[in-house]
Enzyme design. Structure first.
Site, PDB file in Angstrom:
ATOM      1  N   LYS A 112     -34.719  -2.994  22.987  1.00 21.82           N
ATOM      2  CA  LYS A 112     -34.829  -3.979  21.894  1.00 21.82           C
ATOM      3  C   LYS A 112     -35.579  -3.378  20.704  1.00 21.82           C
ATOM      4  O   LYS A 112     -35.227  -3.602  19.542  1.00 21.82           O
ATOM      5  CB  LYS A 112     -35.554  -5.247  22.372  1.00 21.82           C
ATOM      6  CG  LYS A 112     -34.788  -6.048  23.401  1.00 21.82           C
ATOM      7  CD  LYS A 112     -33.898  -7.032  22.714  1.00 21.82           C
ATOM      8  CE  LYS A 112     -32.939  -7.833  23.447  1.00 21.82           C
ATOM      9  NZ  LYS A 112     -32.433  -8.009  24.624  1.00 21.82           N
ATOM     10  N   LYS A 195     -22.724  -1.685  28.273  1.00 17.52           N
ATOM     11  CA  LYS A 195     -22.328  -2.887  29.007  1.00 17.52           C
ATOM     12  C   LYS A 195     -21.807  -3.954  28.059  1.00 17.52           C
ATOM     13  O   LYS A 195     -22.077  -3.901  26.855  1.00 17.52           O
ATOM     14  CB  LYS A 195     -23.505  -3.415  29.810  1.00 17.52           C
ATOM     15  CG  LYS A 195     -24.709  -3.780  28.960  1.00 17.52           C
ATOM     16  CD  LYS A 195     -25.737  -4.575  29.733  1.00 17.52           C
ATOM     17  CE  LYS A 195     -26.791  -5.084  28.774  1.00 17.52           C
ATOM     18  NZ  LYS A 195     -27.545  -6.217  29.151  1.00 17.52           N
ATOM     19  N   LYS A 198     -23.576  -9.414  23.952  1.00 20.06           N
ATOM     20  CA  LYS A 198     -23.396  -9.943  22.594  1.00 20.06           C
ATOM     21  C   LYS A 198     -23.932  -8.984  21.539  1.00 20.06           C
ATOM     22  O   LYS A 198     -23.414  -8.910  20.432  1.00 20.06           O
ATOM     23  CB  LYS A 198     -24.128 -11.274  22.458  1.00 20.06           C
ATOM     24  CG  LYS A 198     -23.286 -12.428  22.895  1.00 20.06           C
ATOM     25  CD  LYS A 198     -23.805 -13.725  22.347  1.00 20.06           C
ATOM     26  CE  LYS A 198     -23.210 -14.012  20.985  1.00 20.06           C
ATOM     27  NZ  LYS A 198     -23.710 -15.243  20.391  1.00 20.06           N
TER      28      LYS A 198
HETATM   29  P1  TYM Z   1     -29.126 -12.784  29.851  1.00 21.44           P
HETATM   30  O1  TYM Z   1     -28.720 -14.023  29.180  1.00 21.44           O
HETATM   31  O2  TYM Z   1     -29.308 -11.550  29.069  1.00 21.44           O
HETATM   32  O3  TYM Z   1     -28.112 -12.455  31.008  1.00 21.44           O
HETATM   33  C1  TYM Z   1     -27.762 -13.447  31.964  1.00 21.44           C
HETATM   34  C2  TYM Z   1     -27.235 -12.817  33.238  1.00 21.44           C
HETATM   35  O4  TYM Z   1     -26.035 -12.101  32.969  1.00 21.44           O
HETATM   36  C3  TYM Z   1     -26.157 -10.775  33.466  1.00 21.44           C
HETATM   37  N1  TYM Z   1     -25.389  -9.868  32.601  1.00 21.44           N
HETATM   38  C4  TYM Z   1     -24.587  -8.920  33.073  1.00 21.44           C
HETATM   39  N2  TYM Z   1     -24.269  -8.541  34.318  1.00 21.44           N
HETATM   40  C5  TYM Z   1     -23.393  -7.529  34.454  1.00 21.44           C
HETATM   41  N3  TYM Z   1     -22.818  -6.885  33.407  1.00 21.44           N
HETATM   42  C6  TYM Z   1     -23.109  -7.217  32.124  1.00 21.44           C
HETATM   43  N4  TYM Z   1     -22.521  -6.608  31.124  1.00 21.44           N
HETATM   44  C7  TYM Z   1     -24.029  -8.275  31.922  1.00 21.44           C
HETATM   45  N5  TYM Z   1     -24.542  -8.875  30.812  1.00 21.44           N
HETATM   46  C8  TYM Z   1     -25.373  -9.842  31.248  1.00 21.44           C
HETATM   47  C9  TYM Z   1     -27.644 -10.471  33.433  1.00 21.44           C
HETATM   48  O5  TYM Z   1     -27.969  -9.433  34.342  1.00 21.44           O
HETATM   49  C10 TYM Z   1     -28.214 -11.801  33.856  1.00 21.44           C
HETATM   50  O6  TYM Z   1     -28.190 -11.935  35.263  1.00 21.44           O
HETATM   51  N6  TYM Z   1     -33.562 -12.177  31.610  1.00 21.44           N
HETATM   52  C11 TYM Z   1     -32.384 -12.911  32.080  1.00 21.44           C
HETATM   53  C12 TYM Z   1     -32.555 -14.391  31.919  1.00 21.44           C
HETATM   54  C13 TYM Z   1     -33.636 -14.914  32.789  1.00 21.44           C
HETATM   55  C14 TYM Z   1     -33.687 -14.917  34.214  1.00 21.44           C
HETATM   56  C15 TYM Z   1     -34.926 -15.494  34.555  1.00 21.44           C
HETATM   57  C16 TYM Z   1     -32.801 -14.472  35.184  1.00 21.44           C
HETATM   58  C17 TYM Z   1     -34.799 -15.482  32.342  1.00 21.44           C
HETATM   59  N7  TYM Z   1     -35.556 -15.845  33.413  1.00 21.44           N
HETATM   60  C18 TYM Z   1     -35.293 -15.653  35.890  1.00 21.44           C
HETATM   61  C19 TYM Z   1     -33.202 -14.602  36.519  1.00 21.44           C
HETATM   62  C20 TYM Z   1     -34.422 -15.204  36.864  1.00 21.44           C
HETATM   63  C21 TYM Z   1     -31.169 -12.358  31.343  1.00 21.44           C
HETATM   64  O7  TYM Z   1     -30.855 -11.219  31.466  1.00 21.44           O
HETATM   65  O8  TYM Z   1     -30.465 -13.178  30.592  1.00 21.44           O
END
Ligand code: TYM
Length: 333
Positions: A112, A195, A198
């Site tokens: 980031k 990957k 967005k």
């Molecule tokens: P976020 O919104 O970035 O992603 C949500 C979930 O989608 C998965 N993900 C992917 N998996 C495989 N390939 C990809 N290209 C890909 N892009 C996104 C992420 O691994 C995630 O599982 N930090 C978390 C949100 C969160 C969370 C938590 C998750 C906040 N608190 C507690 C679990 C437990 C996240 O990555 O959001």
């Protein structure tokens, strides 16, 4: 007693195939076996300063897509993170045991900082502490996430264990990243590198709300090259990514067929992409049509969110009460 599962997705807009195959698919499968909490991480999404209008719109959209993907609010708890403010109190306590050095070393934080050097706020730095608090709040042991979140789970264990040691208690459990396949999932984007996400732009993402035609257009425009020129050549990243996507949405026979064509230098990317697009359309069709139905049912969406807030608050209040006691925060009046 059933083990507890907690996971979340940030409310940054509509969900893409990375979210779907990395996290959401596992959410749906886990709900019969475990005590599941699935939430919309709206507080986490504040790191990028969405407008108030966008924030509430995207929270609702993620709720709709959770339901459309097959999460049953009678079996699982679907809630909005900010509806359970206890998490912010736990976040404050956990911040006392999270050290600057380890937060700065987190890969997601470094990415980031590199991508948005003008917005290195402390919410971004302590993002893993809030995430750990989400998980510890309900004493989860399993967390369905994609590969990119593995390090955050390791940090969650570090913070929980550190708390236990500091106060000489056996209170927080260790939570592990979970996937039904043998590895955590990483869904590649259509832009040839990295990957699906967005931050890599809309052209790299296939969204669950994309129409069949939009999916076809995006896949046909995906980055490829002029094709292999020698037998059994290794694939460049952009091509490997398309094969990885095919492994997820197509049958094993289809994949084997195109692997053979590639190895023999007979592959035509036009045909390959057409097949990939059709299989993606097919794989997402049931979710897409349910999204439309649920979007029109305002009352149902509200009911789900309210029910989830009540169920999640119950467990959250108990944890915060116990944590205060462990720490020694007492009312002295
Ligand atoms: P976020 O919104 O970035 O992603 C949500 C979930 O989608 C998965 N993900 C992917 N998996 C495989 N390939 C990809 N290209 C890909 N892009 C996104 C992420 O691994 C995630 O599982 N930090 C978390 C949100 C969160 C969370 C938590 C998750 C906040 N608190 C507690 C679990 C437990 C996240 O990555 O959001």
């Amino acid at each position: 007693m059933k083990e507890t599962v907690v996971s979340g997705i940030r409310s940054t807009g509509k969900l893409h195939l990375g979210n779907y195959y990395g996290a959401l698919g596992n959410f749906v499968k886990m709900q019969d076996e475990y005590n599941c909490f699935f939430f919309i991480a709206d507080l986490h999404s504040l790191t990028t300063h969405p407008t108030p209008g966008d924030l509430s719109r995207t929270v609702k959209q993620v709720v709709i897509e959770y339901l459309a993907a097959g999460i049953d609010p009678e079996k699982s708890t679907i809630y909005v993170q900010s509806d359970v403010p206890e998490v912010t109190e736990l976040y404050l306590y956990m911040n006392m045991n999270a050290y600057l050095g380890e937060l700065e070393r987190a890969t997601a934080f470094k990415d980031k900082v590199r991508d948005n050097p003008d917005n290195v706020n402390s919410g971004l730095l302590t993002y893993p502490v809030l995430m750990a608090s989400d998980i510890l709040l309900h004493h989860a042991t399993k967390v369905p996430v994609g590969k990119d979140q593995e390090q955050h789970l390791e940090m969650t264990r570090t913070f929980g264990n550190r708390f236990n040691r500091l106060y000489n208690v056996d209170y927080f459990k260790e939570a592990f990243a979970f996937s039904y396949s043998d590895k955590l999932v990483k869904i590649p984007g259509l832009d040839g590198n990295g990957k699906m996400g967005k931050s890599n732009g809309d052209a790299s993402c296939v969204y669950l709300t994309d129409s069949a035609d939009v999916i076809r257009k995006k896949v046909m425009r995906a980055v490829s090259d002029s094709g292999p020129t020698e037998l059994n050549q290794p694939k460049p990243e952009a091509i490997q990514n398309l094969f990885d996507l095919m492994r997820v949405v197509s049958t094993a026979d289809t994949l084997a067929h195109f692997e053979d064509l590639y190895a023999n230098c007979n592959i035509r990317y036009g045909d390959f992409k057409k097949q990939l697009a059709e299989d993606m359309v097919l794989a997402t069709e049931p979710v897409r049509s349910r999204i439309e139905d649920i979007t029109n049912d305002e009352e149902y969406i509200k009911k789900v969110i309210q029910m989830g807030a009540e169920k999640a608050s119950e467990s959250a209040r108990k944890t915060v009460r116990e944590v205060r006691e462990i720490i020694g925060i007492k009312k002295l009046y």
